[in-house]
Scaffold this motif. Structure first.
Motif, PDB file in Angstrom:
ATOM      1  N   ASP A  26       0.851  -1.185   0.000  1.00 22.95           N
ATOM      2  CA  ASP A  26       0.000   0.000   0.000  1.00 22.95           C
ATOM      3  C   ASP A  26       0.887   1.236   0.000  1.00 22.95           C
ATOM      4  OD1 ASP A  26      -2.391   1.445   0.059  1.00 22.95           O
ATOM      5  OD2 ASP A  26      -2.336   1.642   2.229  1.00 22.95           O
ATOM      6  N   GLY A  27       0.389   2.307  -0.576  1.00 17.59           N
ATOM      7  CA  GLY A  27       1.094   3.576  -0.579  1.00 17.59           C
ATOM      8  C   GLY A  27       0.112   4.706  -0.360  1.00 17.59           C
ATOM      9  N   GLY A  28       0.595   5.801   0.193  1.00 17.63           N
ATOM     10  CA  GLY A  28      -0.293   6.927   0.441  1.00 17.63           C
ATOM     11  C   GLY A  28       0.456   8.240   0.417  1.00 17.63           C
ATOM     12  N   SER A  29      -0.310   9.326   0.267  1.00 21.01           N
ATOM     13  CA  SER A  29       0.249  10.665   0.243  1.00 21.01           C
ATOM     14  C   SER A  29      -0.720  11.601   0.951  1.00 21.01           C
ATOM     15  CB  SER A  29       0.470  11.131  -1.202  1.00 21.01           C
ATOM     16  OG  SER A  29       0.819  12.500  -1.249  1.00 21.01           O
ATOM     17  N   SER A  89      -3.160  -5.312  -3.776  1.00 19.90           N
ATOM     18  CA  SER A  89      -3.101  -3.866  -3.597  1.00 19.90           C
ATOM     19  C   SER A  89      -4.511  -3.292  -3.638  1.00 19.90           C
ATOM     20  CB  SER A  89      -2.250  -3.223  -4.695  1.00 19.90           C
ATOM     21  OG  SER A  89      -2.385  -1.813  -4.699  1.00 19.90           O
ATOM     22  N   ASP A  90      -4.718  -2.170  -2.901  1.00 19.55           N
ATOM     23  CA  ASP A  90      -6.023  -1.507  -2.973  1.00 19.55           C
ATOM     24  C   ASP A  90      -6.032  -0.380  -4.007  1.00 19.55           C
ATOM     25  OD1 ASP A  90      -4.684   0.582  -1.750  1.00 19.55           O
ATOM     26  OD2 ASP A  90      -5.530   0.211   0.223  1.00 19.55           O
ATOM     27  N   SER A  91      -4.952  -0.279  -4.809  1.00 18.81           N
ATOM     28  CA  SER A  91      -4.912   0.697  -5.899  1.00 18.81           C
ATOM     29  C   SER A  91      -5.435   0.032  -7.176  1.00 18.81           C
ATOM     30  CB  SER A  91      -3.482   1.204  -6.118  1.00 18.81           C
ATOM     31  OG  SER A  91      -3.418   1.986  -7.304  1.00 18.81           O
ATOM     32  N   THR A 131      -7.857  -5.359  -3.984  1.00 22.94           N
ATOM     33  CA  THR A 131      -8.667  -5.595  -2.798  1.00 22.94           C
ATOM     34  C   THR A 131      -9.161  -4.252  -2.288  1.00 22.94           C
ATOM     35  OG1 THR A 131      -8.739  -6.596  -0.591  1.00 22.94           O
ATOM     36  CG2 THR A 131      -6.730  -5.441  -1.187  1.00 22.94           C
ATOM     37  N   LEU A 132     -10.190  -4.266  -1.454  1.00 18.96           N
ATOM     38  CA  LEU A 132     -10.617  -3.049  -0.795  1.00 18.96           C
ATOM     39  C   LEU A 132      -9.635  -2.721   0.322  1.00 18.96           C
ATOM     40  CD1 LEU A 132     -14.477  -3.673  -0.577  1.00 18.96           C
ATOM     41  CD2 LEU A 132     -13.208  -2.388  -2.303  1.00 18.96           C
TER      42      LEU A 132
END
Length: 219
Positions: A26-29, A89-91, A131-132
């Motif tokens: 997972d990744g986020g900003s 991944s959820d992306s 995936t969610l």
């Protein structure tokens, strides 16, 4: 979380002794672009966690962080001699791009996509599925911890804000003066690029929260 999205691999009449590894990434900003980070959890064929990966990325976009998490998993697999890898991944954008369903138009993302495809081709077998967010909770936690470290925030050791007891009132309750209250700040205008497929707008960069109003301008 192992095996929730995939059936048993099709090995034919001669099963391959090489086991499958499953990686949730997972990744986020925070700001998009803003302080960014990724997190990943890797399990072996018996569902045992064999690696946890996370890194602060500085000021980057959400999609850059998602691809950075995928690349970290692929590079880990290469170093460890893993031959079969499933990624969760959820992306949805990244998953569809890696599966060849969406084109990669953004030049910066295309470099990351090409590197990920190159590393994936070096494996004996590679799969990636969507995936969610609830199905990626551990990777999401690691990504947020990486962002907290990079921003100099202390690690959260107590209960989450939603589970903390409400403070008890003491003395006379404060009464707000509507004459002193400032009007809510108008949110900054945000311009995002995307394309339409089957009547649905797909963003090339960024994310939008549910429940907001948007204006779409055709170019």
């Amino acid at each position: 979380m192992h095996g929730s999205l995939f059936g048993p691999p099709n090995t034919g009449s001669h099963p391959n002794p090489v086991e499958w590894f499953t990686a949730h990434c997972d990744g986020g900003s925070r700001g998009n672009p803003g302080p960014a980070g990724f997190g990943a959890v890797v399990e072996d064929g018996q569902g045992r966690i064999v690696a946890r990966l996370s890194e602060y990325l500085g000021k980057q976009t959400n999609n850059y962080a998602e691809y950075s998490g995928l690349l970290a998993v692929l590079k880990w697999a290469s170093r460890q001699g893993v031959r079969r890898l499933r990624v969760v991944s959820d992306s949805e954008l990244m998953v569809r791009q890696m599966n060849g369903q969406y084109k990669v138009s953004n030049p910066g993302l295309r470099l990351l996509w090409e590197e990920a495809r190159r590393l994936a081709r070096g494996l004996e077998a590679f799969e990636i599925a969507h995936t969610l967010r609830a199905g990626n909770a551990e990777a999401d936690r690691l990504a947020n911890e990486a962002m907290d470290r990079g921003m100099g925030k202390p690690a959260e050791t107590g209960p989450s804000p939603s589970k903390r007891p409400a403070p008890q009132p003491t003395g006379r309750p404060a009464v707000s003066d509507p004459r002193r209250s400032n009007p809510p700040a108008k949110p900054d205008r945000q311009v995002l690029e995307g394309y339409v497929k089957d009547g649905v707008v797909h963003l090339l960069e960024g994310e939008l929260p549910d429940g907001i109003f948007v204006k779409v301008i055709r170019e």
